[in-house]
Design an enzyme around this catalytic site. Structure first.
Site, short mmCIF file in Angstrom:
data_model
loop_
_atom_site.label_atom_id
_atom_site.label_comp_id
_atom_site.label_asym_id
_atom_site.label_seq_id
_atom_site.Cartn_x
_atom_site.Cartn_y
_atom_site.Cartn_z
N PHE A 1 0.84 -1.21 0.00
CA PHE A 1 0.00 0.00 0.00
C PHE A 1 0.87 1.26 0.00
CE2 PHE A 1 -2.37 3.27 2.50
CZ PHE A 1 -3.35 3.53 1.56
N GLN A 2 0.62 2.12 -0.94
CA GLN A 2 1.33 3.39 -1.12
C GLN A 2 2.83 3.19 -1.39
OE1 GLN A 2 0.26 6.19 2.03
NE2 GLN A 2 -1.51 6.84 0.83
N LYS B 1 10.19 2.68 6.26
CA LYS B 1 9.55 2.90 7.56
C LYS B 1 10.31 2.20 8.68
CE LYS B 1 5.00 3.22 9.71
NZ LYS B 1 3.54 3.02 9.54
#
Length: 579
Positions: free
Chosen positions: A118-119, A168
């Site tokens: 996602f993204q 992240k």
């Protein structure tokens, strides 16, 4: 406070600490999922001022405006996926205009790379051709050296954009922090040494010439070479012209300054290029918008090119002598290596005066003293310039208003025009003005002053609507930008081409606009609309007298065109003075 060593901190904290150690004071950004670890810790670092924009494109253009007036590296921040891809236009714009920015974004966890998480978007490959350098950080121990290297590359040599993304898990990882600045990179030599033989040859060519012309580009402002240009010009009694990006390097009222060159430049600058026996080009890239048809460009001139980027030498225009290096260093070497012969050049300056008189009669008077009832863009720009005394920093979007603002503004100080040159980005103006004003006020506070110079941004009704949401940024942070929309209800520059070259087939260029004054009022920004010439002066005075931001809409003629004009691909000799 600078954090040089810290034990057991997260990657997000290491990133923020490194920005502070790098001297960053302001970051423009927009949060999102992957970058939340950074935003979570941001409140613990009060030394960093984060300005929330209303779109990531607003953040990157604001960073550009910040960099352009401060000569420091601008910083913006976004999340992964669409947040990062929304930075692309500004990154490409910064690359073409040599603007130093560092763009930071998050990325999905390293374990998810390549899985269409996602993204997730492959920003590294997307930014390869539009950055000086890019890098993906996946480990804590890469953060400090990468940040230090990013700022070194962005701001050294020919400046430009750097894109860095952090997975992240790198942001949430924990490690020991130690700051080390970057002072050099093996195999990267951003500042070539000035060749003394080339300096001597350049002096000889200058002294031999009878009709020399100095052309100044953006590199003069980047290197801080404005005073050296004037010293050289005054020593040799040489006229000076400017590219669009070089505007404000030389004060508008300097007796040696003959105006702007290029597609909508001044008559003297363009036609004297064609008659010159020597061009001294400083910090410019000979854009097609400057040269017109390369086969007919400066046919009588030898060319000396002072340029820090070797890629630009002989790329578009054949150079008789290249001085590779920083513009200020090269000009300092020229000034100290030998005597510059001063010649009277009466006929040369008489030609400049003759061309200026023709332009005054056939173009300028029609803009500044129009016979028709409708307001013109030129008279509006000049009214603003007169009211500010040439002290304001002028920011523009892209289009007819951009050329009018460039032509009819008055510049007393360097770094007083901020515009999108190479990419021609509509939507640039409003956020760039925000960044410019933030930088000016930041510098003023550092110098013990209350606030910096006024910032006036000229927008067309088309470009304004591309980033109109940044009015929210203005009111959120109380940024006192003076916004002027020159409204002709058209995408004016395209319409001008349709009028002149496509038999007035105005397809897809006429706009149905909202009530801009009511929109500005909804953002709690004082606003006024001017439709009559008798209202203009009072409205401009009110704008400058109003504390904080102000919005002024001026209704201008629908077929108010920018002249002179050199049609695309034509010679500089083929000037159009009117429809």
């Amino acid at each position: 406070m600078r954090y040089t060593e810290k034990a057991r901190i997260s990657g997000a904290e290491a990133l923020l600490s490194s920005l502070i150690n790098q001297g960053v004071e302001t970051v423009f950004g927009y949060p999102g999922g992957s970058i939340t670890p950074v935003y979570d810790r941001l409140q613990d670092y009060p030394e960093l001022r984060h300005l929330l924009t209303r779109h990531e494109q607003g953040a990157v253009h604001a960073a550009q405006g910040y960099a352009r007036v401060s000569n420091r590296t601008g910083v913006c921040m976004a999340t992964s996926g669409p947040g990062a891809t929304n930075l692309l236009t500004g990154i490409a714009d910064a690359m073409l205009d040599s603007t130093p920015i560092v763009c930071l974004s998050a990325q999905v966890p390293s374990t998810a790379l390549g899985t269409d998480f996602f993204q997730e978007a492959d920003m590294i490959n997307m930014t390869v051709p539009i950055t000086k350098w890019n890098y993906q950080v996946t480990r804590f121990d890469e953060i400090v050296p990468t940040i230090a290297k990013a700022f070194y590359i962005a701001g050294s040599g020919r400046p430009g954009p750097v894109y860095i993304e952090f997975t992240k898990d790198a942001l949430t990882a924990v490690g020991d922090y130690r700051w080390e600045p970057c002072t050099g990179i093996r195999s990267y030599h951003p500042n070539p040494a000035i060749d003394p033989d080339a300096v001597r040859d350049a002096i000889a060519l200058l002294n031999e010439s009878e009709r020399p012309l100095i052309l100044v580009g953006n590199g003069v402002k980047i290197s801080g070479a404005e005073q050296e240009v004037l010293r050289l010009a005054e020593a040799g009694n040489i006229p000076v012209a400017s590219t669009l990006m070089g505007l404000s390097s030389i004060p508008s009222d300097h007796p040696l300054y003959i105006g702007m060159v290029g597609m909508h430049g001044n008559v003297a600058g363009n036609l004297m290029t064609q008659e010159a026996d020597l061009l001294l080009a400083i910090g410019m890239r000979f854009s097609d918008r400057v040269t017109g048809n390369l086969k007919t460009y400066a046919p009588k001139a030898k060319v000396i090119h002072i340029e820090i980027d070797p890629v630009e030498i002989d790329k578009n225009v054949r150079t008789d002598l290249a001085l590779l290096g920083d513009a200020r260093e090269a000009l300092t070497a020229l000034l100290s290596a030998g005597d510059i012969v001063r010649k009277p050049r009466e006929a040369w300056f008489a030609l400049a005066a003759s061309h200026a008189a023709v332009e005054e009669e056939r173009v300028i008077r029609r803009q500044l003293q129009p016979e028709r009832d409708t307001l013109t863009m030129g008279e509006t720009v000049r009214a603003v310039a007169a009211a500010s005394g040439g002290e304001a920093v002028v920011v523009t979007d892209v289009g007819q208003h951009q050329m009018m603002a460039a032509r009819y503004s008055l510049y007393k100080h360097t770094r007083s025009l901020v515009t999108s040159g190479g990419l021609g980005t509509m939507g640039y103006g409003l956020p760039a003005a925000i960044g410019a004003k933030v930088a000016l006020d930041e510098t003023a506070r550092r110098d013990g002053e209350e606030h910096g110079r006024d910032v006036v941004v000229f927008l067309g009704d088309g470009g304004f609507q591309m980033t109109i949401q940044e009015l929210g940024t203005i009111i959120h942070w109380g940024i006192p930008v003076k916004v002027i929309v020159l409204n002709n209800t058209f995408l004016g520059m395209v319409r001008q081409w349709q009028q002149l070259f496509m038999e007035k087939r105005y397809n897809a260029t006429e706009l149905v606009n909202p009530d801009f004054v009511r929109i500005a009022g909804a953002y709690d920004i004082p606003a006024r609309r001017v439709t009559e010439r008798s209202e203009l002066q009072a409205a401009v005075r009110e704008m400058f007298a109003t504390p904080g931001p102000y919005f002024l809409e001026v209704a201008v003629g629908k077929e108010d065109n920018v002249f002179p004009m050199i049609p695309g691909g034509a010679s500089l000799d083929d000037l159009l003075y009117s429809e």
